[in-house]
Write a protein that holds these residues in place. Structure first.
Motif, PDB file in Angstrom:
ATOM      1  N   GLN A  46       0.832  -1.205   0.000  1.00 38.67           N
ATOM      2  CA  GLN A  46       0.000   0.000   0.000  1.00 38.67           C
ATOM      3  C   GLN A  46       0.868   1.258   0.000  1.00 38.67           C
ATOM      4  O   GLN A  46       0.609   2.208  -0.741  1.00 38.67           O
ATOM      5  CB  GLN A  46      -0.912   0.012   1.228  1.00 38.67           C
ATOM      6  N   PHE A  47       1.900   1.259   0.823  1.00 39.28           N
ATOM      7  CA  PHE A  47       2.815   2.403   0.910  1.00 39.28           C
ATOM      8  C   PHE A  47       3.456   2.691  -0.446  1.00 39.28           C
ATOM      9  O   PHE A  47       3.510   3.844  -0.896  1.00 39.28           O
ATOM     10  CB  PHE A  47       3.876   2.110   1.969  1.00 39.28           C
ATOM     11  N   LEU A  48       3.935   1.641  -1.113  1.00 37.80           N
ATOM     12  CA  LEU A  48       4.571   1.816  -2.421  1.00 37.80           C
ATOM     13  C   LEU A  48       3.584   2.396  -3.428  1.00 37.80           C
ATOM     14  O   LEU A  48       3.926   3.289  -4.220  1.00 37.80           O
ATOM     15  CB  LEU A  48       5.107   0.480  -2.930  1.00 37.80           C
ATOM     16  N   SER A  49       2.353   1.909  -3.392  1.00 37.60           N
ATOM     17  CA  SER A  49       1.338   2.365  -4.339  1.00 37.60           C
ATOM     18  C   SER A  49       0.991   3.833  -4.123  1.00 37.60           C
ATOM     19  O   SER A  49       0.921   4.620  -5.077  1.00 37.60           O
ATOM     20  CB  SER A  49       0.079   1.502  -4.203  1.00 37.60           C
ATOM     21  N   VAL A  50       0.794   4.223  -2.870  1.00 38.64           N
ATOM     22  CA  VAL A  50       0.406   5.602  -2.559  1.00 38.64           C
ATOM     23  C   VAL A  50       1.481   6.591  -2.987  1.00 38.64           C
ATOM     24  O   VAL A  50       1.185   7.677  -3.496  1.00 38.64           O
ATOM     25  CB  VAL A  50       0.098   5.739  -1.055  1.00 38.64           C
ATOM     26  N   PHE A  51       2.746   6.209  -2.820  1.00 36.77           N
ATOM     27  CA  PHE A  51       3.837   7.129  -3.139  1.00 36.77           C
ATOM     28  C   PHE A  51       4.431   6.888  -4.530  1.00 36.77           C
ATOM     29  O   PHE A  51       5.469   7.466  -4.870  1.00 36.77           O
ATOM     30  CB  PHE A  51       4.926   7.049  -2.066  1.00 36.77           C
ATOM     31  N   GLY A  52       3.772   6.054  -5.326  1.00 38.23           N
ATOM     32  CA  GLY A  52       4.189   5.865  -6.707  1.00 38.23           C
ATOM     33  C   GLY A  52       5.553   5.237  -6.858  1.00 38.23           C
ATOM     34  O   GLY A  52       6.309   5.580  -7.779  1.00 38.23           O
ATOM     35  N   ILE A  53       5.884   4.308  -5.961  1.00 37.03           N
ATOM     36  CA  ILE A  53       7.183   3.630  -6.004  1.00 37.03           C
ATOM     37  C   ILE A  53       6.994   2.288  -6.696  1.00 37.03           C
ATOM     38  O   ILE A  53       6.098   1.511  -6.342  1.00 37.03           O
ATOM     39  CB  ILE A  53       7.738   3.432  -4.578  1.00 37.03           C
ATOM     40  N   SER A  54       7.828   2.014  -7.684  1.00 36.73           N
ATOM     41  CA  SER A  54       7.611   0.837  -8.526  1.00 36.73           C
ATOM     42  C   SER A  54       7.920  -0.476  -7.820  1.00 36.73           C
ATOM     43  O   SER A  54       7.250  -1.487  -8.045  1.00 36.73           O
ATOM     44  CB  SER A  54       8.447   0.940  -9.806  1.00 36.73           C
ATOM     45  N   LYS A  55       8.942  -0.490  -6.957  1.00 35.32           N
ATOM     46  CA  LYS A  55       9.265  -1.745  -6.277  1.00 35.32           C
ATOM     47  C   LYS A  55       9.945  -1.471  -4.943  1.00 35.32           C
ATOM     48  O   LYS A  55      10.484  -0.385  -4.695  1.00 35.32           O
ATOM     49  CB  LYS A  55      10.159  -2.625  -7.145  1.00 35.32           C
ATOM     50  N   GLU A  56       9.927  -2.476  -4.099  1.00 32.47           N
ATOM     51  CA  GLU A  56      10.511  -2.387  -2.768  1.00 32.47           C
ATOM     52  C   GLU A  56      12.037  -2.320  -2.864  1.00 32.47           C
ATOM     53  O   GLU A  56      12.651  -2.998  -3.689  1.00 32.47           O
ATOM     54  CB  GLU A  56      10.092  -3.632  -1.971  1.00 32.47           C
ATOM     55  N   THR A  57      12.657  -1.493  -2.029  1.00 29.61           N
ATOM     56  CA  THR A  57      14.116  -1.397  -2.024  1.00 29.61           C
ATOM     57  C   THR A  57      14.712  -2.488  -1.143  1.00 29.61           C
ATOM     58  O   THR A  57      14.055  -3.018  -0.248  1.00 29.61           O
ATOM     59  CB  THR A  57      14.585  -0.025  -1.501  1.00 29.61           C
ATOM     60  N   ASP A  58      15.980  -2.801  -1.380  1.00 35.75           N
ATOM     61  CA  ASP A  58      16.644  -3.849  -0.609  1.00 35.75           C
ATOM     62  C   ASP A  58      16.845  -3.453   0.851  1.00 35.75           C
ATOM     63  O   ASP A  58      16.814  -4.298   1.743  1.00 35.75           O
ATOM     64  CB  ASP A  58      18.001  -4.195  -1.232  1.00 35.75           C
ATOM     65  N   ASP A  59      17.084  -2.152   1.095  1.00 35.40           N
ATOM     66  CA  ASP A  59      17.389  -1.724   2.460  1.00 35.40           C
ATOM     67  C   ASP A  59      16.224  -1.025   3.152  1.00 35.40           C
ATOM     68  O   ASP A  59      16.374  -0.505   4.253  1.00 35.40           O
ATOM     69  CB  ASP A  59      18.623  -0.818   2.483  1.00 35.40           C
ATOM     70  N   SER A  60      15.053  -0.987   2.505  1.00 40.82           N
ATOM     71  CA  SER A  60      13.821  -0.442   3.101  1.00 40.82           C
ATOM     72  C   SER A  60      13.866   1.060   3.331  1.00 40.82           C
ATOM     73  O   SER A  60      13.097   1.591   4.123  1.00 40.82           O
ATOM     74  CB  SER A  60      13.493  -1.159   4.421  1.00 40.82           C
ATOM     75  N   TYR A  61      14.760   1.778   2.644  1.00 39.42           N
ATOM     76  CA  TYR A  61      14.817   3.232   2.712  1.00 39.42           C
ATOM     77  C   TYR A  61      14.130   3.806   1.475  1.00 39.42           C
ATOM     78  O   TYR A  61      14.359   3.346   0.350  1.00 39.42           O
ATOM     79  CB  TYR A  61      16.262   3.736   2.725  1.00 39.42           C
ATOM     80  N   TYR A  62      13.336   4.866   1.698  1.00 45.02           N
ATOM     81  CA  TYR A  62      12.634   5.500   0.589  1.00 45.02           C
ATOM     82  C   TYR A  62      12.827   7.010   0.702  1.00 45.02           C
ATOM     83  O   TYR A  62      12.485   7.612   1.724  1.00 45.02           O
ATOM     84  CB  TYR A  62      11.148   5.132   0.615  1.00 45.02           C
ATOM     85  N   PHE A  63      13.402   7.609  -0.341  1.00 44.54           N
ATOM     86  CA  PHE A  63      13.685   9.039  -0.341  1.00 44.54           C
ATOM     87  C   PHE A  63      12.540   9.765  -1.038  1.00 44.54           C
ATOM     88  O   PHE A  63      12.366   9.660  -2.255  1.00 44.54           O
ATOM     89  CB  PHE A  63      15.031   9.302  -1.017  1.00 44.54           C
TER      90      PHE A  63
END
Length: 389
Positions: free
Chosen positions: A270-287
């Motif tokens: 859900q978090f990725l979808s709301v912020f328009g992020i295509s895939k999960e990062t390896d280290d769980s950091y999102y800028f």
């Protein structure tokens, strides 16, 4: 009767085990973010004469262990395989204590992050302030991968292990009436109170929920309560969607020993979808844009008691309008772990005897103490609306 534990100092340190791959990307300037872990530390005394030890308080484990003066993993004693610089560790020397005893029974503990310790059980006098507990049982680590001594105050695994748990030993020693403690880690000097609640530390109602198991509801081994909803909430208050599987119930573990919280795969999606992020990062950091982050909170519904925690609570660094949001994936849709970045927002009370946890919103600006001793039920607490469901 109650016991005010020595003030807990919030410790922040670099953690080399966390990836730095997102700190600088090709074609982009380096950003001023630091990877840190957080824990809460205080000083206690062990042995006769007393040896001063710095310890980490951990609600995710239930007993006390210390680093031996001859820990095999110290570089000073094992120049080939040693991994710890033990000159920075306050260790315990059993041979220097007149009151120490041991039958050399083996102990071992493994943590989910990969750290662990093993050695043997011992008994000695534990003291802090005007409290003194003789024959306190603890582990002496002949080998460990952690550079801190750990005082676990979580749920004992069985009746036989209660003599390893500080809260139970305070009751046995006659210092408190009930095996209850309350925690406030919202400030730099966190507060831990045994046998009592400080009403000045929270605002609004104090709701009580039963503990639940993380494998099955009946197998209670950790400080966990039921969450009936976890979801992002927009600034206008509208819920994005309940991410619990089929809108059901999941277990939430409360752990001061964890710097970050861990969310279910459904919430991460859900978090990725709301912020328009295509895939999960390896280290769980999102800028992400800080202005957009400020437009959301996370709803946590504890069986009818709902709290909205600003998403900014999960920001671990900022450079201009760029925020580093940390959203770890627990890998389990039936469980989340609520670490330091959530627990700073709440005041909570742990009742190890009745297997209940009471939660309220923390008071960010407490004034004079309003300490209420616990002899029966938690003072001024109310069962969550769906307590029996």
């Amino acid at each position: 009767k109650y016991v005010k534990f020595p003030k807990l100092e919030k410790i922040r340190s670099s953690n080399p085990g966390i990836s730095h791959s997102l700190l600088k990307r090709s074609g982009e300037p380096a950003m001023n973010f630091a990877d840190e872990t957080t824990w809460y530390s205080t000083v206690i005394y062990l042995g006769t004469p007393a040896q001063s030890l710095s310890v980490q308080i951990d609600t995710g484990s239930s007993f006390f262990w210390v680093t031996s003066a001859t820990n095999y993993n110290c570089e000073e004693y094992n120049t080939i395989a040693g991994q710890l610089n033990c000159t920075s560790i306050t260790y315990f020397s059993a041979g220097d204590s007149d009151s120490f005893s041991s039958n050399l029974t083996f102990f071992q503990i493994d943590y989910s992050g990969g750290d662990g310790a093993w050695g043997f059980w011992g008994k000695d006098t534990l003291a802090f302030d005007d409290i003194e507990i003789p024959d306190f049982k603890f582990g002496i680590a002949q080998y460990s991968t952690s550079d801190t001594n750990v005082l676990g105050i979580g749920l004992p695994t069985d009746d036989d292990s209660k003599d390893e748990n500080l809260a139970y030993m305070l009751q046995s020693n006659g210092d408190i009436d009930r095996v209850v403690y309350s925690i406030d880690i919202a400030v730099e000097e966190a507060a831990l109170l045994f046998g009592a609640v400080d009403k000045s530390k929270y605002v609004g109602p104090l709701f009580t929920a039963p503990m639940v198991g993380t494998d099955t509801p009946e197998s209670i081994t950790e400080l966990a309560v039921t969450l009936s909803l976890v979801s992002l909430v927009s600034s206008n208050g509208s819920l994005v969607e309940n991410t619990n599987p089929n809108g059901g119930l999941i277990a939430a573990v409360l752990d001061t020993g964890s710097t970050y919280s861990m969310f279910s795969p459904s919430f991460v999606k859900q978090f990725l979808s709301v912020f328009g992020i295509s895939k999960e990062t390896d280290d769980s950091y999102y800028f992400l844009s800080c202005s957009k982050v400020k437009g959301y909170s996370i709803a946590f519904n504890f069986q009818g008691f709902e709290m909205h925690v600003p998403l900014t609570q999960f920001v671990d660094g900022q450079d201009g309008d760029t925020c580093k949001v940390v959203i770890f994936n627990s890998g389990y849709d039936e469980m989340v772990l609520l670490g330091d970045n959530f627990l700073r927002y709440v005041y909570y009370v742990v009742d190890l005897e009745r297997l209940e946890i009471s939660i309220a919103r923390v008071n960010p600006c407490p004034t004079s103490e309003e300490i209420q001793t616990v002899t029966g039920s938690i003072p001024n607490s109310t069962p969550v609306p769906d307590f029996n469901n």
